[in-house]
Design a protein around this motif. Structure first.
Motif, PDB file in Angstrom:
ATOM      1  N   VAL A 173     -45.224  -7.506  22.687  1.00 37.27           N
ATOM      2  CA  VAL A 173     -44.754  -8.609  22.390  1.00 37.27           C
ATOM      3  C   VAL A 173     -43.183  -8.495  22.508  1.00 37.27           C
ATOM      4  O   VAL A 173     -42.272  -8.048  21.832  1.00 37.27           O
ATOM      5  N   GLU A 174     -42.573  -9.623  23.315  1.00 37.11           N
ATOM      6  CA  GLU A 174     -41.141  -9.597  23.712  1.00 37.11           C
ATOM      7  C   GLU A 174     -40.318 -10.617  22.872  1.00 37.11           C
ATOM      8  O   GLU A 174     -40.793 -11.738  22.594  1.00 37.11           O
TER       9      GLU A 174
ATOM     10  N   GLU B 141     -35.570 -15.686  26.615  1.00 36.88           N
ATOM     11  CA  GLU B 141     -34.811 -15.963  27.604  1.00 36.88           C
ATOM     12  C   GLU B 141     -35.576 -15.423  29.096  1.00 36.88           C
ATOM     13  O   GLU B 141     -35.596 -15.995  30.110  1.00 36.88           O
ATOM     14  N   GLN B 142     -36.127 -14.180  28.922  1.00 42.45           N
ATOM     15  CA  GLN B 142     -36.820 -13.528  30.113  1.00 42.45           C
ATOM     16  C   GLN B 142     -38.108 -12.903  29.608  1.00 42.45           C
ATOM     17  O   GLN B 142     -37.898 -12.301  28.704  1.00 42.45           O
ATOM     18  N   GLN B 143     -39.011 -12.823  30.508  1.00 37.94           N
ATOM     19  CA  GLN B 143     -40.134 -12.226  30.195  1.00 37.94           C
ATOM     20  C   GLN B 143     -40.239 -10.927  31.269  1.00 37.94           C
ATOM     21  O   GLN B 143     -40.301 -11.210  32.424  1.00 37.94           O
ATOM     22  N   ARG B 144     -40.159  -9.669  30.667  1.00 38.47           N
ATOM     23  CA  ARG B 144     -40.176  -8.350  31.631  1.00 38.47           C
ATOM     24  C   ARG B 144     -41.373  -8.064  32.031  1.00 38.47           C
ATOM     25  O   ARG B 144     -41.737  -7.537  32.952  1.00 38.47           O
ATOM     26  N   PHE B 145     -42.418  -8.041  31.052  1.00 33.55           N
ATOM     27  CA  PHE B 145     -43.759  -7.378  31.280  1.00 33.55           C
ATOM     28  C   PHE B 145     -44.654  -8.581  31.579  1.00 33.55           C
ATOM     29  O   PHE B 145     -44.852  -9.597  30.746  1.00 33.55           O
ATOM     30  N   PRO B 146     -45.556  -8.379  32.587  1.00 37.33           N
ATOM     31  CA  PRO B 146     -46.830  -9.432  32.856  1.00 37.33           C
ATOM     32  C   PRO B 146     -47.747  -9.406  31.570  1.00 37.33           C
ATOM     33  O   PRO B 146     -47.932  -8.225  31.071  1.00 37.33           O
TER      34      PRO B 146
END
Length: 146
Positions: A60-61, A65-70
């Protein structure tokens, strides 16, 4: 005499209403943090350890602003307590890894979710050897020397 009894009953009624409101608050903290820390041996997981984990984990991010993990779920930290987001977290199976670029944000989210009785919550850290989050509380003595 009748007036005094009316006042006393009015105050008691207000107290009962306040107790009921507090009791049925869905965001009321339910766990003791120190107890939770002792039951969870290690609450941090490094990014390098992700390959060693079993497949039953979800990331869970907390940074919108940004998604690091697919294939991770993005829930902004300021929306963590919304009903729909708590329902999403409740249906996740396995470990829930909280990730934020700032580990303090992940730590705050861990405390909040732990207090709301979510199990299997961990902090995902960028560092290979995540810092242990076990500090002894010491009051700030810069204002008043003790």
């Amino acid at each position: 005499m009748k007036k005094n009894i009316t006042w006393i009953l009015g105050v008691l009624l207000v107290l009962v209403v306040l107790v009921l409101v507090r009791t049925f608050n869905p965001n009321l903290f339910k766990r003791n943090v120190s107890e939770a820390l002792t039951t969870t041996a290690e609450i941090t997981v490094s990014v390098q350890e992700l390959n060693d984990l079993p497949n039953s984990f979800s990331i869970v991010e907390l940074d919108a602003e940004q998604q690091r993990f697919p294939n991770s779920m993005v829930i902004p930290f300021d929306q963590l307590l919304e009903k729909e987001n708590k329902e999403k977290l409740a249906v996740l199976d396995g470990k829930i890894l909280l990730y934020s670029a700032d580990i303090a944000t992940s730590s705050k989210a861990w405390v909040i979710l732990n207090q709301l009785e979510f199990d299997g919550i961990y902090i995902l850290s960028d560092e290979e050897n995540p810092e242990a989050l076990k500090y002894k509380f010491q009051p700030d003595t810069t204002i008043r020397l003790e």
